[in-house]
Design an enzyme around this catalytic site. Structure first.
Site, PDB file in Angstrom:
ATOM      1  N   GLY A 212       0.845  -1.203   0.000  1.00 44.39           N
ATOM      2  CA  GLY A 212       0.000   0.000   0.000  1.00 44.39           C
ATOM      3  C   GLY A 212       0.873   1.242   0.000  1.00 44.39           C
ATOM      4  O   GLY A 212       0.563   2.243  -0.623  1.00 44.39           O
ATOM      5  N   HIS A 213       1.962   1.189   0.741  1.00 41.23           N
ATOM      6  CA  HIS A 213       2.965   2.270   0.728  1.00 41.23           C
ATOM      7  C   HIS A 213       4.229   1.668   0.153  1.00 41.23           C
ATOM      8  O   HIS A 213       4.885   0.845   0.771  1.00 41.23           O
ATOM      9  CB  HIS A 213       3.214   2.793   2.138  1.00 41.23           C
ATOM     10  CG  HIS A 213       4.041   4.063   2.172  1.00 41.23           C
ATOM     11  ND1 HIS A 213       5.198   4.231   1.432  1.00 41.23           N
ATOM     12  CD2 HIS A 213       3.878   5.217   2.869  1.00 41.23           C
ATOM     13  CE1 HIS A 213       5.696   5.439   1.670  1.00 41.23           C
ATOM     14  NE2 HIS A 213       4.916   6.052   2.535  1.00 41.23           N
ATOM     15  N   GLU A 333      -1.646  14.223   1.390  1.00 39.58           N
ATOM     16  CA  GLU A 333      -0.190  14.504   1.288  1.00 39.58           C
ATOM     17  C   GLU A 333       0.252  14.238  -0.147  1.00 39.58           C
ATOM     18  O   GLU A 333       1.236  13.532  -0.402  1.00 39.58           O
ATOM     19  CB  GLU A 333       0.596  13.608   2.247  1.00 39.58           C
ATOM     20  CG  GLU A 333       0.081  13.628   3.683  1.00 39.58           C
ATOM     21  CD  GLU A 333       0.904  12.763   4.641  1.00 39.58           C
ATOM     22  OE1 GLU A 333       1.459  13.313   5.588  1.00 39.58           O
ATOM     23  OE2 GLU A 333       0.982  11.538   4.430  1.00 39.58           O
ATOM     24  N   GLU A 349       6.131  17.781   1.585  1.00 38.64           N
ATOM     25  CA  GLU A 349       6.752  17.018   2.670  1.00 38.64           C
ATOM     26  C   GLU A 349       8.249  16.808   2.413  1.00 38.64           C
ATOM     27  O   GLU A 349       8.661  16.519   1.277  1.00 38.64           O
ATOM     28  CB  GLU A 349       6.038  15.658   2.791  1.00 38.64           C
ATOM     29  CG  GLU A 349       6.560  14.846   3.945  1.00 38.64           C
ATOM     30  CD  GLU A 349       5.830  13.517   4.133  1.00 38.64           C
ATOM     31  OE1 GLU A 349       4.712  13.346   3.603  1.00 38.64           O
ATOM     32  OE2 GLU A 349       6.415  12.653   4.812  1.00 38.64           O
ATOM     33  N   CYS A 429       8.316  10.653  10.356  1.00 41.01           N
ATOM     34  CA  CYS A 429       8.970  10.097   9.167  1.00 41.01           C
ATOM     35  C   CYS A 429      10.089  10.996   8.633  1.00 41.01           C
ATOM     36  O   CYS A 429      11.107  10.497   8.147  1.00 41.01           O
ATOM     37  CB  CYS A 429       7.939   9.836   8.074  1.00 41.01           C
ATOM     38  SG  CYS A 429       6.918  11.253   7.684  1.00 41.01           S
TER      39      CYS A 429
HETATM   40  O1  FUB Z   1       2.958   6.451   5.869  1.00 44.37           O
HETATM   41  C1  FUB Z   1       4.323   6.495   6.239  1.00 44.37           C
HETATM   42  C2  FUB Z   1       4.844   7.910   6.143  1.00 44.37           C
HETATM   43  O2  FUB Z   1       4.123   8.728   7.044  1.00 44.37           O
HETATM   44  C3  FUB Z   1       4.641   8.559   4.802  1.00 44.37           C
HETATM   45  O3  FUB Z   1       5.634   8.315   3.889  1.00 44.37           O
HETATM   46  C4  FUB Z   1       4.554   9.985   5.173  1.00 44.37           C
HETATM   47  O4  FUB Z   1       3.994  10.776   4.167  1.00 44.37           O
HETATM   48  C5  FUB Z   1       3.732   9.951   6.429  1.00 44.37           C
HETATM   49  O5  FUB Z   1       2.380   9.903   6.108  1.00 44.37           O
HETATM   50 ZN    ZN Z   2       8.000  12.578   6.073  1.00 42.85          ZN
END
Ligand code: FUB
Ligand code: ZN
Length: 639
Positions: A212-213, A333, A349, A429
């Site tokens: 998901g990320h 974001e 960011e 982060c």
């Molecule tokens: O979701 C993990 C990290 O936290 C993301 O890369 C950042 O944008 C923050 O949402």
């Molecule tokens: Zn960050």
């Protein structure tokens, strides 16, 4: 793609930095950021919001022990993004779902820092964390404290939101960096065990999910680089190929079809190879695009590479702030639509600009074109550096280009725009990401292939290659002078990036191609380079509504801004004169300006505004907000 042009960066452990400007930043990170975060991760900072990171690993290690002993272990819900003492059991997991990644990023930063400056104490601290992390790993290799502590049955059931593969990615990146820095395999072996489990779980005839990320894709490529295990590469490729296929995996795991959510946020709306626009969460985006560049290069996949190019061009030409920031909206974001680059509502960011540097480096390693490192340089000298205070003790997550303290306080749409850097964040982060990037800045200077060494950044440093020992003495930021000394071992081509908005002058013969100056080297040489460090007034495309009638000031890669501390309140009433009579002194820029008189009436019949002369003082953008809360703007009206 032309394989002959492929290159690979020379990594931080092979580069010695010898640069006053960068050594100071690297040392700040080592002495302030890394040591502060070491305590923060263990909740040893009085008054600071709790991290729970190491606490979670200790809890998980206890669970692992109980499982090994055949004891019953409790189950807690794994259904939130953030857990604390108020919403969950005291023995359950606490913090954000991706809290584990903080210590992995810390280890990665510590590893690069050890390469720059060996410090026995720091190594001991890292080894202590590594021991704790390894105790928390399940026998089958699984390692994510949220699920180990809360519910072992639920692993890999919510790939869309719950970040296990993201945490794995940071584990692998930290482990590779630590192995490169120390030669020690303990964390690398743990990362490989988790990677093996992931490779056995996901694939064509297995679970068809993907992160998901994103980041696991890029991390698996790094693991492949150090281990040579082709499964890691294949799984990275699988994650990219599978993403965005219909039916959407994220629908399948949720057990329902998406209604409003079409997965742009996760860049999973369509297969990456058919994507051409940067969309969704900006950090996720650039981590994915970096991996796409990696995979397309390794597999010679032209179609995937052409998607990378299209996405790159979309960012560079339509979605990039002058400061190298990306992700203009707080809503998710995320990247917004083309040319939507507000200054005062910007999200920008710090992590996103760091990811953009990763993407740029990979693109440059596939096709040498100065545009990639021009953007990386913009991001580095502006948004990344502005992410940290001059004393290394506080940080920006969001990097706006215009700030009015009253608006941040009273307008909830601008709550995310902080006017002073924060000591730390519960979602922390950015600071550790910044720590790992600054500590590894050596990796962004040189790259090479069989017959060429590229100089991509002008940072005083040295490296040894099979072609030559090369050292750079750089006065780039001061006066644009750079001397490259080459102790030649065999003949080769030295390619020097010609920075954006600049020329290159040298008494040595060179030919230019795609923004690089190529010098033929067949003997020991000293090449003096002169770049243009003149002050430039930069216009933004008139498609960007926020900047119509305005301009920004740059000198070399550094974007300048105006602050209230130097120019008084109401920066929006200032304008730059047609003949600014610029003066550059002690790192600041002075220019002729006009200050418009403030109107007393809200409405009146139009008349020429009354303006008085003033001398404007610009400071580098990365230095803003180091003198307390005040107004700031990058763009100024022009006469
Ligand atoms: O979701 C993990 C990290 O936290 C993301 O890369 C950042 O944008 C923050 O949402
Ligand atoms: Zn960050």
């Amino acid at each position: 793609m032309n394989r002959n042009l492929f290159s690979k960066h020379i990594s931080n452990n092979r580069v010695k930095i010898n640069d006053t400007f960068w050594n100071e930043k690297i040392e700040l990170v080592r002495s302030e950021v890394i040591s502060y975060q070491y305590l923060a991760l263990q909740d040893k900072i009085e008054g600071a919001e709790k991290s729970y990171c190491i606490e979670n690993f200790i809890k998980a290690a206890k669970i692992v022990k109980r499982i090994k002993n055949g004891e019953e272990v409790p189950v807690y819900p794994a259904d939130k993004w953030q857990y604390d003492e108020n919403n969950s059991d005291k023995n359950a997991f606490h913090g954000w779902v991706f809290q584990d990644s903080d210590v992995y990023k810390w280890i990665e930063a510590a590893a690069f820092s050890l390469e720059n400056h060996f410090d026995e104490e720091l190594k001991k601290k890292a080894d202590k964390f590594i021991d704790i992390i390894c105790c928390a790993q399940l026998e089958n290799g699984y390692l994510d404290t949220l699920y180990i502590i809360n519910d072992r049955e639920k692993v890999f059931t919510n790939l869309k939101d719950y970040h296990e593969l993201y945490c794995f990615g940071h584990l692998a990146e930290g482990a590779v960096a630590y192995y490169n820095a120390t030669g020690e395999r303990k964390l690398l072996d743990a990362a490989c065990r988790f990677a093996d489990l992931i490779c056995n779980t996901f694939g064509k005839d297995k679970k068809r999910g993907y992160p998901g990320h994103e980041i696991a894709e890029m991390a698996l490529v790094k693991l492949y680089d150090v281990t040579g295990k082709s499964e890691y590469l294949e799984t990275a490729k699988f994650f990219i190929d599978e993403r965005g296929k219909k039916p959407y995996y994220f629908d399948i795991e949720r057990g329902r079809k998406t209604v409003n959510d079409n997965y742009h946020y996760n860049q999973a709306h369509k297969e990456p190879r058919y994507q051409s626009e940067a969309v969704g969460h900006a950090v996720r985006g650039v981590y994915l695009y970096s991996a796409m560049a990696d995979i397309s290069k390794i597999y010679g996949d032209d179609e995937l590479y052409s998607a990378c190019r299209n996405i790159w061009n979309n960012i560079e030409n339509k979605k990039l702030y002058i400061t190298g920031a990306i992700g203009s909206t707080v809503d998710g974001e995320a990247f917004s639509f083309d040319y939507d680059l507000p200054n005062d509502l910007a999200y920008c960011e710090t992590c996103a600009s760091i990811g953009l540097i990763f993407f740029a480096q990979r693109m440059a390693e596939t096709e040498p074109d100065s545009k990639y490192f021009n953007v990386a340089e913009r991001a580095l000298y502006n948004t990344v550096l502005s992410g940290m205070a001059e004393d290394g003790k506080s940080f920006f997550y969001v990097n706006p280009l215009e700030v009015l303290p009253e608006a941040s306080e009273k307008d909830s749409r601008k709550r995310h725009i902080k006017t002073v850097r924060q000591k730390w964040f519960s979602c922390a982060c950015c600071p550790p990401n910044l720590a790992r990037l600054i500590s590894s800045v050596g990796s962004y200077i040189f790259s090479e292939n069989e017959d060429t060494v590229y100089i991509n950044q002008f940072i005083s440093s040295g490296t040894e290659t099979d072609k030559a020992d090369i050292s750079i003495k750089s006065e780039y930021l001061e006066n644009g002078k750079v001397r490259v000394k080459v102790n030649c071992k065999k003949s080769f081509s030295l390619a020097v990036r010609i920075p954006e908005n600049s020329y290159i002058k040298s008494s040595h013969k060179f030919v230019s191609e795609k923004g690089y100056a190529y010098f033929d080297i067949d003997k020991n040489s000293e090449i003096d380079l002169q770049f243009d460090m003149g002050i430039k007034i930069i216009k933004c495309s008139n498609r960007v509504r926020a900047n119509i009638g305005k301009a920004a000031i740059m000198r070399g890669p550094v974007v300048y801004c105006l602050e209230e501390a130097d120019n008084g309140k109401n920066l929006h009433l200032l304008s730059l004169c047609k003949e600014p009579d610029f003066e550059y002194k002690d790192g600041f820029i002075f220019a002729n300006g006009l200050r418009e008189k403030a109107d007393e009436n809200l409405y009146s019949i139009y008349s020429e505004p009354q303006k008085e002369k003033c001398r404007l003082k610009f400071i580098p953008y990365y230095r803003w907000a180091n003198r307390g809360e005040n107004e700031m703007t990058v763009y100024i009206r022009t006469e």
